[in-house]
Write a protein that holds these residues in place. Structure first.
Motif, PDB file in Angstrom:
ATOM      1  N   ALA A   1     -18.755   5.559  -3.245  1.00 35.89           N
ATOM      2  CA  ALA A   1     -17.832   4.929  -4.185  1.00 35.89           C
ATOM      3  C   ALA A   1     -17.831   3.411  -4.039  1.00 35.89           C
ATOM      4  N   VAL A   2     -17.853   2.918  -2.803  1.00 32.46           N
ATOM      5  CA  VAL A   2     -17.755   1.474  -2.560  1.00 32.46           C
ATOM      6  C   VAL A   2     -19.095   0.771  -2.798  1.00 32.46           C
TER       7      VAL A   2
ATOM      8  N   TRP B   1      -7.451   7.063  -5.569  1.00 29.51           N
ATOM      9  CA  TRP B   1      -7.635   8.238  -6.414  1.00 29.51           C
ATOM     10  C   TRP B   1      -8.648   9.203  -5.808  1.00 29.51           C
ATOM     11  N   LEU B   2      -9.687   8.659  -5.183  1.00 30.84           N
ATOM     12  CA  LEU B   2     -10.691   9.522  -4.551  1.00 30.84           C
ATOM     13  C   LEU B   2     -10.069  10.315  -3.403  1.00 30.84           C
ATOM     14  N   LYS B   3      -9.250   9.649  -2.577  1.00 26.61           N
ATOM     15  CA  LYS B   3      -8.588  10.341  -1.475  1.00 26.61           C
ATOM     16  C   LYS B   3      -7.607  11.389  -2.000  1.00 26.61           C
ATOM     17  N   THR B   4      -6.920  11.049  -3.089  1.00 33.43           N
ATOM     18  CA  THR B   4      -5.999  12.013  -3.687  1.00 33.43           C
ATOM     19  C   THR B   4      -6.746  13.248  -4.176  1.00 33.43           C
ATOM     20  N   ALA B   5      -7.907  13.030  -4.806  1.00 30.38           N
ATOM     21  CA  ALA B   5      -8.712  14.162  -5.282  1.00 30.38           C
ATOM     22  C   ALA B   5      -9.144  15.061  -4.130  1.00 30.38           C
TER      23      ALA B   5
ATOM     24  N   VAL C   1     -16.166  16.042  -7.959  1.00 38.17           N
ATOM     25  CA  VAL C   1     -16.836  16.688  -6.831  1.00 38.17           C
ATOM     26  C   VAL C   1     -15.888  16.773  -5.636  1.00 38.17           C
ATOM     27  N   ALA C   2     -15.153  15.695  -5.368  1.00 38.51           N
ATOM     28  CA  ALA C   2     -14.208  15.704  -4.247  1.00 38.51           C
ATOM     29  C   ALA C   2     -13.162  16.799  -4.441  1.00 38.51           C
ATOM     30  N   PHE C   3     -12.636  16.924  -5.666  1.00 37.14           N
ATOM     31  CA  PHE C   3     -11.637  17.960  -5.937  1.00 37.14           C
ATOM     32  C   PHE C   3     -12.254  19.353  -5.828  1.00 37.14           C
ATOM     33  N   GLY C   4     -13.450  19.523  -6.401  1.00 35.98           N
ATOM     34  CA  GLY C   4     -14.105  20.828  -6.366  1.00 35.98           C
ATOM     35  C   GLY C   4     -14.453  21.274  -4.957  1.00 35.98           C
TER      36      GLY C   4
END
Length: 419
Positions: A41-42, A54-58, A115-118
């Motif tokens: 991401a970065v 948002w990525l961590k939340t997912a 993908v993170a959520f899945g």
């Protein structure tokens, strides 16, 4: 001494050895992803602080939303091992989409979130079935040894995974480093496909099926005490972790390299704690080990807000805090994990653990939010004093319960509570 006598008895059992090997490989892969996914991401997509949030939340949201329903679903299944294999294959497939999209110059933050959520959702499914598979493979008298082996693998992953992940990101770039994690899920699925445990019968669907695990958790005095103490630790520990890196780098002046070495000391402590936990439980009993573990986990962290003075002294205090705390957390994890395996009836195991994890995960964002607000209002060091001292008091939930007097694992409960 012959080599065979030094190998834990469970690792001489082919079924458990295959299960444990798959778990070990997968845990290392998880640590690689913890490095590679945010770095993708970065470094590739230029994510800012809000987008990283948002990525961590997912990543975290599935554990909060899905533990309870997937626990209820898992208890109704006759072949949970197959669901675990499907979860492994699904996680591998999701991760493989990232390097493919990167090659096609089509990688987006939206895909990373999905993908993170899945992966998080499939991980919840895997763990919902995993506790039942564990008790199908391990006799009650071996729970402590089995949990020591699994937690030892987890500590080894903490120690080796981030380093491997960093090297892979350096050599391959972050999206391609995720190929290694996808491969570990395939290895895990392969080992699971090679075992044939006799799984507990599925629970019948009755009125109150969905909430029965939560009601049993609240009614059982020992599990209620475990939940309250674990939730207290989660709340204060996430207050602590929200501010620790900022405090270590800005107020204590630690470089990234020194901070990494401090965290590595914690991983080494975890390995030692996992190896020693079985002997601790045998010597003092399962209940006293739980009390010792909670205190061993939380008390050393008081050294962190205490740290001050010359840099070598500061680093020494942080090394001691991380090392001793991670020894303690392994003792409490092995003792509490084994106790939960023995206490929870098979028919409601996934539902109870789903309720337990749902409630505990709920403390994490609250603790992080409170830590951030107090850190801004009171300052970093005062807030860390509150966080570390508050975590110590988690043991007060355990002391008046039946747990401190428990020497041996109880006989497994044969049936669930009635609706």
């Amino acid at each position: 001494m012959a080599l065979g006598t030094r190998i834990p008895a469970l690792l001489r059992d082919r079924q458990f050895r295959r299960y444990w090997t798959g778990q070990t490989v997968s845990l290392v892969g998880d640590q690689i992803s913890l490095m590679a996914l945010p770095l993708a991401a970065v470094l590739v997509l230029g994510a800012d602080a809000a987008e990283m949030g948002w990525l961590k939340t997912a990543e975290l949201l599935p554990a909060l939303l899905l533990n309870l329903p997937l626990g209820a679903w898992a208890d109704r299944q006759a072949r949970r091992r197959r669901a675990m294999i499907a979860a492994d294959l699904g996680r591998a497939a999701l991760l493989l989409t990232l390097p493919v999209a990167y090659l096609l110059d089509a990688l987006t933050l939206g895909q990373l979130y999905a993908v993170a959520f899945g992966v998080g959702a499939l991980s919840v499914l895997f763990e919902a079935c995993n506790t039942t598979l564990f008790v199908a493979l391990v006799p009650t008298e071996r729970y402590v040894q089995a949990n020591s082996l699994v937690n030892g693998s987890r500590s080894m992953a903490w120690l080796a995974g981030p380093g491997i992940g960093g090297v892979l990101v350096q050599i391959l770039t972050a999206p391609f480093a995720l190929l290694a994690d996808a491969l570990t899920y395939l290895v895990s699925a392969g080992y699971l496909a090679r075992i044939r445990p006799v799984e507990p019968a599925p629970a019948p669907v009755e009125k109150g099926h969905f909430t029965e695990g939560l009601r049993w958790l609240v009614k059982d005095a020992s599990m209620r005490a475990l939940f309250a103490s674990a939730g207290t630790v989660q709340f204060f520990n996430y207050m602590f972790h929200t501010l620790f890196v900022l405090y270590a780098t800005t107020e204590l002046g630690l470089s990234a390299g020194v901070l990494g070495a401090v965290l590595a000391a914690g991983a080494v402590g975890g390995l030692i704690g996992a190896a020693a936990s079985g002997a601790v439980v045998r010597r003092i009993g399962i209940g006293p080990s739980l009390v010792t573990g909670f205190l061993g986990f939380t008390l050393p962290l008081l050294l962190i807000p205490l740290a001050g003075g010359p840099l070598p002294l500061v680093v020494g205090l942080l090394f001691a805090a991380e090392f001793l705390s991670c020894v303690g957390v392994m003792v409490v994890d092995v003792a509490s994990g084994s106790l939960q395996m023995a206490l929870i009836p098979d028919a409601i195991r996934s539902r109870v653990m789903g309720a337990f994890r749902t409630l505990n995960h709920g403390f994490r964002p609250v603790g992080a939010l409170v830590g951030g607000l107090l850190g801004a209002g009171l300052g970093l060091r005062p807030t860390l004093w509150i966080a570390t001292a508050g975590a110590v008091f988690a043991v007060l939930w355990v002391l008046p319960s039946p747990l401190p007097r428990l020497r041996e694992l109880p006989e497994k409960a044969p049936v669930a509570v009635q609706v």
